[in-house]
Motif scaffolding. Structure first.
Motif, short mmCIF file in Angstrom:
data_model
loop_
_atom_site.label_atom_id
_atom_site.label_comp_id
_atom_site.label_asym_id
_atom_site.label_seq_id
_atom_site.Cartn_x
_atom_site.Cartn_y
_atom_site.Cartn_z
N ASP A 137 0.61 -1.16 0.13
CA ASP A 137 -0.01 0.13 0.00
C ASP A 137 0.63 1.28 -0.01
O ASP A 137 0.69 2.15 -0.63
CB ASP A 137 -0.86 0.16 1.32
CG ASP A 137 -1.97 -1.10 1.24
OD1 ASP A 137 -2.38 -1.50 0.05
OD2 ASP A 137 -2.79 -1.09 2.08
N GLU A 138 1.94 1.29 0.78
CA GLU A 138 2.70 2.37 0.85
C GLU A 138 3.43 2.66 -0.30
O GLU A 138 3.36 3.87 -0.98
CB GLU A 138 3.94 1.93 2.04
CG GLU A 138 3.32 2.19 3.46
CD GLU A 138 2.71 1.02 3.73
OE1 GLU A 138 2.92 -0.04 3.01
OE2 GLU A 138 1.85 0.85 4.74
N GLU A 139 3.83 1.51 -1.30
CA GLU A 139 4.45 1.85 -2.54
C GLU A 139 3.52 2.25 -3.49
O GLU A 139 3.86 3.23 -4.46
CB GLU A 139 5.34 0.56 -3.12
CG GLU A 139 6.36 0.20 -2.15
CD GLU A 139 6.82 -1.13 -2.30
OE1 GLU A 139 8.09 -1.56 -2.25
OE2 GLU A 139 5.92 -2.07 -2.78
N LEU A 140 2.14 1.84 -3.35
CA LEU A 140 1.17 2.32 -4.53
C LEU A 140 1.00 3.45 -4.09
O LEU A 140 0.76 4.45 -5.04
CB LEU A 140 0.06 1.30 -4.22
CG LEU A 140 -1.12 1.43 -5.05
CD1 LEU A 140 -0.50 1.10 -6.52
CD2 LEU A 140 -2.37 0.37 -4.68
N ILE A 141 0.90 3.99 -2.91
CA ILE A 141 0.50 5.53 -2.50
C ILE A 141 1.65 6.28 -3.21
O ILE A 141 1.41 7.32 -3.51
CB ILE A 141 0.42 5.62 -0.96
CG1 ILE A 141 -0.90 4.89 -0.48
CG2 ILE A 141 0.00 7.14 -0.77
CD1 ILE A 141 -1.05 4.83 0.86
N ALA A 142 2.89 6.10 -2.96
CA ALA A 142 3.80 6.64 -3.50
C ALA A 142 3.99 6.87 -4.86
O ALA A 142 4.06 7.90 -5.47
CB ALA A 142 5.32 5.84 -3.06
N ASP A 143 3.40 5.71 -5.69
CA ASP A 143 3.44 5.91 -7.15
C ASP A 143 2.36 6.89 -7.41
O ASP A 143 2.39 7.74 -8.44
CB ASP A 143 3.14 4.64 -7.46
CG ASP A 143 3.08 4.45 -9.17
OD1 ASP A 143 4.47 4.78 -9.73
OD2 ASP A 143 2.02 4.45 -9.81
N MET A 144 1.26 6.78 -6.72
CA MET A 144 0.16 7.95 -6.93
C MET A 144 0.68 9.38 -6.78
O MET A 144 0.24 10.12 -7.57
CB MET A 144 -1.08 7.62 -6.07
CG MET A 144 -1.67 6.02 -6.67
SD MET A 144 -3.02 5.63 -5.17
CE MET A 144 -4.37 6.96 -5.42
N LYS A 145 1.50 9.55 -5.72
CA LYS A 145 1.92 11.05 -5.47
C LYS A 145 2.90 11.13 -6.53
O LYS A 145 2.79 12.46 -7.01
CB LYS A 145 2.72 10.95 -3.98
CG LYS A 145 1.57 10.75 -2.85
CD LYS A 145 2.38 10.96 -1.63
CE LYS A 145 1.45 10.83 -0.32
NZ LYS A 145 2.13 10.87 0.74
N LEU A 146 3.54 10.57 -7.29
CA LEU A 146 4.70 10.69 -8.20
C LEU A 146 3.61 11.11 -9.53
O LEU A 146 4.21 12.17 -10.13
CB LEU A 146 5.33 9.46 -8.58
CG LEU A 146 6.19 9.39 -9.90
CD1 LEU A 146 7.60 10.35 -9.71
CD2 LEU A 146 6.78 8.03 -10.11
N GLY A 224 4.42 19.35 -18.35
CA GLY A 224 3.79 18.86 -17.12
C GLY A 224 4.02 17.48 -17.04
O GLY A 224 4.74 16.81 -17.96
N GLY A 225 3.39 16.67 -15.91
CA GLY A 225 3.49 15.34 -15.78
C GLY A 225 2.61 14.58 -16.43
O GLY A 225 1.92 14.78 -17.44
N HIS A 226 2.23 13.56 -15.61
CA HIS A 226 1.05 12.51 -16.05
C HIS A 226 -0.16 12.94 -16.33
O HIS A 226 -0.92 13.00 -16.90
CB HIS A 226 1.21 11.33 -15.12
CG HIS A 226 0.30 10.34 -15.81
ND1 HIS A 226 0.72 9.48 -16.98
CD2 HIS A 226 -0.75 9.58 -15.32
CE1 HIS A 226 -0.14 8.73 -17.01
NE2 HIS A 226 -0.94 8.59 -16.33
N PHE A 227 -0.53 14.08 -15.09
CA PHE A 227 -1.90 14.81 -15.22
C PHE A 227 -1.60 16.22 -15.86
O PHE A 227 -2.27 17.38 -14.92
CB PHE A 227 -2.35 14.62 -13.79
CG PHE A 227 -2.82 13.47 -13.46
CD1 PHE A 227 -4.33 13.18 -13.85
CD2 PHE A 227 -2.19 12.24 -13.05
CE1 PHE A 227 -4.83 12.03 -13.63
CE2 PHE A 227 -2.58 11.05 -12.66
CZ PHE A 227 -4.08 10.93 -12.78
#
Length: 261
Positions: A137-146, A224-227
């Protein structure tokens, strides 16, 4: 408001008579409400119908569909009656791949899309990396923040994370296990939008979309980035509106814009 008769579609704004219908497909972990501002900018020139995937918002208690081809089958079956009018498709990230797969299915059924717009996504024939879906979960959240695109306050709230993470993980599974099965190229114009600092897609990956149409292809790159879509929503909506307006007469305006300052 919800489009009549189906939980799969959300409609937020009225459209002018005769407007081209635009089906919008959210990103992994995304929901229809994310595209309310996008719909506002396109109304009334387009009838924007945003796809609502199972497992989020009012469909929270439904299981997520963790296979992109299975999801495309379900969405295409639901959209068949809505594709009787002139229509185009727009998808961001995972939604871009899904828009292509749904468009291919609708085209095979005799409902030809007028245009496909793909945002922040490599072409279907370019495999996606992984395995984020197996992350903690922590790694997934970090990827979402990225990647951005999610309110940081949600990512810092254990209660909200418990609600959104299952859908995110299910969508990541669907995205990373997706494999292009050789669907024939579409015969409509394809327009791609990317951010110049997107960690998930670069220009060559986006240009590969050109092999998935026998018609014109255009690539627009924004800062910009992904978003990138969020700060550049006006420019993207303007391009889409002009393009689908031109599609009524069979002429898509697809000349690429310069990099936004």
């Amino acid at each position: 408001m919800r489009a009549p008769g189906t939980p799969w579609l959300r409609s937020f704004h009225a459209a002018a008579p005769g407007a081209v219908r635009l089906f919008v497909f959210p990103h992994a972990g995304g929901n229809a409400a994310f595209f309310h501002p996008f719909s506002a900018r396109l109304a009334p020139r387009a009838e924007v119908l945003v796809v609502q995937y199972p497992g989020r918002q009012e469909r929270f208690h439904e299981p997520c569909v963790e296979d992109l081809h299975e999801l495309a089958d379900a969405v295409a079956a639901e959209l068949t009656e809505w594709a009787e009018e002139p229509y185009a498709l727009f998808g961001h990230s995972m939604g871009a791949t899904l828009a292509f797969e749904v468009g291919s299915r609708l085209h095979a059924a005799g409902a030809r899309p007028r245009a496909l717009f793909v945002s922040g996504r490599r072409a279907p024939s370019v495999p996606a990396p992984g395995p984020v879906r197996r992350a903690s979960d922590e790694e997934l959240i970090a990827d979402m923040k990225l990647l951005g695109g999610t309110d940081p306050r949600m990512l810092d709230s254990p209660e909200l994370l418990a609600v959104i993470l299952p859908a995110v993980r299910g969508d990541y599974l669907a995205t990373e296990t997706y494999r292009y099965r050789g669907a024939p190229p579409l015969d409509c114009p394809v327009t791609a939008f990317i951010g110049d600092e997107d960690p998930r897609v670069d220009a060559p990956m986006a240009r590969a979309w050109a092999t998935h149409t026998t018609d014109e292809f255009a690539l627009h790159t924004f800062e910009g980035g992904h978003f990138f879509l969020v700060p550049h929503i006006d420019a993207v909506a303007r391009n889409v509106a002009e393009s689908i307006s031109g599609s009524i007469s069979g002429s898509i305006s697809s000349a690429p814009e310069p990099l936004n300052p």
